[in-house]
Write a protein that holds these residues in place. Structure first.
Motif, mmCIF file in Angstrom:
data_model
loop_
_atom_site.group_PDB
_atom_site.id
_atom_site.type_symbol
_atom_site.label_atom_id
_atom_site.label_comp_id
_atom_site.label_asym_id
_atom_site.label_seq_id
_atom_site.Cartn_x
_atom_site.Cartn_y
_atom_site.Cartn_z
ATOM 1 N N ILE A 1 35.713 39.275 33.184
ATOM 2 C CA ILE A 1 34.622 39.991 33.847
ATOM 3 C C ILE A 1 33.246 39.485 33.402
ATOM 4 O O ILE A 1 32.266 39.607 34.132
ATOM 5 N N ASP A 2 33.166 38.890 32.226
ATOM 6 C CA ASP A 2 31.878 38.386 31.714
ATOM 7 C C ASP A 2 31.774 36.864 31.808
ATOM 8 O O ASP A 2 30.891 36.273 31.208
ATOM 9 N N GLN A 3 32.686 36.237 32.557
ATOM 10 C CA GLN A 3 32.816 34.781 32.474
ATOM 11 C C GLN A 3 32.548 34.111 33.821
ATOM 12 O O GLN A 3 33.325 34.259 34.765
ATOM 13 N N LEU A 4 31.422 33.378 33.900
ATOM 14 C CA LEU A 4 31.146 32.536 35.060
ATOM 15 C C LEU A 4 31.978 31.278 34.936
ATOM 16 O O LEU A 4 32.003 30.645 33.885
ATOM 17 N N LEU A 5 32.676 30.908 36.001
ATOM 18 C CA LEU A 5 33.601 29.787 35.882
ATOM 19 C C LEU A 5 33.791 29.146 37.246
ATOM 20 O O LEU A 5 33.895 29.838 38.250
ATOM 21 N N LEU A 6 33.810 27.835 37.266
ATOM 22 C CA LEU A 6 34.197 27.117 38.474
ATOM 23 C C LEU A 6 35.667 26.725 38.320
ATOM 24 O O LEU A 6 36.094 26.389 37.219
ATOM 25 N N ASP A 7 36.420 26.765 39.408
ATOM 26 C CA ASP A 7 37.840 26.394 39.335
ATOM 27 C C ASP A 7 37.980 25.015 38.683
ATOM 28 O O ASP A 7 37.249 24.082 39.027
ATOM 29 N N PHE A 8 38.904 24.887 37.782
ATOM 30 C CA PHE A 8 39.196 23.562 37.231
ATOM 31 C C PHE A 8 40.638 23.484 36.726
ATOM 32 O O PHE A 8 41.318 24.498 36.566
ATOM 33 N N VAL A 9 41.060 22.255 36.483
ATOM 34 C CA VAL A 9 42.364 21.979 35.888
ATOM 35 C C VAL A 9 42.124 21.255 34.566
ATOM 36 O O VAL A 9 41.240 20.392 34.487
ATOM 37 N N GLU B 1 42.523 26.978 35.941
ATOM 38 C CA GLU B 1 41.567 28.103 35.932
ATOM 39 C C GLU B 1 41.097 28.348 37.357
ATOM 40 O O GLU B 1 40.573 27.444 38.013
ATOM 41 N N THR B 2 41.249 29.599 37.824
ATOM 42 C CA THR B 2 40.930 29.942 39.217
ATOM 43 C C THR B 2 40.202 31.283 39.272
ATOM 44 O O THR B 2 40.750 32.291 38.824
ATOM 45 N N GLY B 3 38.995 31.290 39.795
ATOM 46 C CA GLY B 3 38.254 32.546 39.946
ATOM 47 C C GLY B 3 37.443 32.874 38.711
ATOM 48 O O GLY B 3 37.614 32.266 37.640
ATOM 49 N N GLN B 4 36.544 33.855 38.855
ATOM 50 C CA GLN B 4 35.618 34.181 37.773
ATOM 51 C C GLN B 4 35.243 35.665 37.817
ATOM 52 O O GLN B 4 35.550 36.375 38.768
ATOM 53 N N LEU B 5 34.580 36.122 36.771
ATOM 54 C CA LEU B 5 33.981 37.463 36.712
ATOM 55 C C LEU B 5 34.982 38.589 37.008
ATOM 56 O O LEU B 5 34.654 39.570 37.660
ATOM 57 N N GLY B 6 36.193 38.422 36.506
ATOM 58 C CA GLY B 6 37.194 39.475 36.694
ATOM 59 C C GLY B 6 37.611 39.676 38.137
ATOM 60 O O GLY B 6 38.140 40.736 38.510
ATOM 61 N N ASP B 7 37.377 38.633 38.952
ATOM 62 C CA ASP B 7 37.702 38.612 40.377
ATOM 63 C C ASP B 7 39.126 39.101 40.654
ATOM 64 O O ASP B 7 40.066 38.766 39.936
ATOM 65 N N ARG B 8 39.268 39.913 41.726
ATOM 66 C CA ARG B 8 40.613 40.267 42.237
ATOM 67 C C ARG B 8 40.711 39.984 43.721
ATOM 68 O O ARG B 8 41.558 40.562 44.411
ATOM 69 N N ASP B 9 39.833 39.138 44.228
ATOM 70 C CA ASP B 9 39.722 38.864 45.657
ATOM 71 C C ASP B 9 41.007 38.199 46.175
ATOM 72 O O ASP B 9 41.445 37.183 45.633
ATOM 73 N N PRO B 10 41.604 38.760 47.247
ATOM 74 C CA PRO B 10 42.824 38.136 47.798
ATOM 75 C C PRO B 10 42.627 36.673 48.184
ATOM 76 O O PRO B 10 43.579 35.887 48.101
ATOM 77 N N ALA B 11 41.419 36.284 48.601
ATOM 78 C CA ALA B 11 41.182 34.881 48.965
ATOM 79 C C ALA B 11 41.310 33.974 47.735
ATOM 80 O O ALA B 11 41.779 32.837 47.831
ATOM 81 N N THR B 12 40.899 34.476 46.583
ATOM 82 C CA THR B 12 41.026 33.693 45.341
ATOM 83 C C THR B 12 42.497 33.584 44.943
ATOM 84 O O THR B 12 42.961 32.519 44.522
#
Ligand SMILES: [Zn+2]
Length: 249
Positions: free
Chosen positions: A143-151, A203-214
């Motif tokens: 929830i506190d973590q800005l992140l771009l998807d990466f491997v 790593e996929t998604g950020q900020l505690g995301d629960r979005d179905p698209a993610t």
């Protein structure tokens, strides 16, 4: 070949759900597992979500993948663990376990005589990861973590293993592929590499995301990995990859 983990069994052509107890010394936790044993032979693949608490996308994506995959479409044996670190996930703690304040992804492959988190890590290696042909560990931004998807993957000095790590990382379909220059440290994928098992971090998604698209983005990535490993045919419904993977050190 029968897929067996403790008392859980899946014969070829079967999908089995259950949970196994892991003794952490001060407490015992139940680790949920789905075993998908394909009707055709193939590699043994292990996928973990919920290694960290507060990372919801991997828990959701692995659970959905386990529901979507049918043994008739699978070549090989899949071990799917949506909640690999129950104390942290159910305790809602970011990065560390509420039992001992330890980040499990710094202590793999763990120590079965150590503290609770070391024992959890050792349990995962002993029961799930040891003997796998490939291992995929899934994370997302808390929830506190800005992140771009990466491997993430490691260069280990073993050319054959490095090629497998890199090919699997590129099969994910994310643009950002970050490699470490050794297999040192307590990350799950590095520890698996030290046992000769090809492994990546996704790593996929950020900020505690629960979005179905993610979640869908991660399921698509998992389908691509499984296709790359020869476990499934390319499913028609997986979105095409639109970016070229690029390696960053
Ligand atoms: Zn994480």
């Amino acid at each position: 070949m029968t897929l067996t983990i403790g008392p859980l069994r899946a014969e070829p052509g079967q999908k089995t759900r259950g949970s196994l107890p892991a003794d952490l010394g001060t407490t015992t936790v139940d680790v949920p597992l789905i075993l998908v044993n394909g009707s055709r032979p193939g590699p043994k693949i292990v996928i973990t979500g919920g290694v960290h608490g507060g990372e919801f996308i991997p828990v959701d994506a692995t659970t959905r993948l386990a529901g979507l995959l049918e043994p008739d479409e699978v070549a090989g044996r899949l071990v799917i663990c949506p909640v690999a670190n129950p104390p942290a996930v159910y305790g809602g703690r970011l990065n560390i376990s509420p039992l001992d304040g330890v980040n499990i992804n710094r202590v793999f492959p763990g120590d079965k005589d150590g503290g609770p988190t070391d024992r959890m890590a050792a349990w995962l290696f002993e029961h799930l990861i040891d003997g796998a042909d490939a291992y995929v560990d899934l994370h997302s931004g808390g929830i506190d973590q800005l992140l771009l998807d990466f491997v993430g993957y490691r260069l280990t000095g073993d050319a054959e293993l490095d090629a497998k790590n890199k090919a699997m990382a590129h099969a994910v379909g994310y643009e950002r592929v970050i490699f470490g220059t050794s297999a040192d440290g307590g990350n799950s994928h590095a520890a698996a590499n030290r046992q000769g098992i090809p492994a990546i971090l996704v790593e996929t998604g950020q900020l505690g995301d629960r979005d179905p698209a993610t979640v869908r983005r991660l399921i698509d990535a998992l389908y691509r990995i499984l296709h790359h490993l020869g476990v499934i045919e390319a499913p028609q419904h997986v979105a095409p990859v639109t970016v070229q993977p690029r390696d960053w050190m």
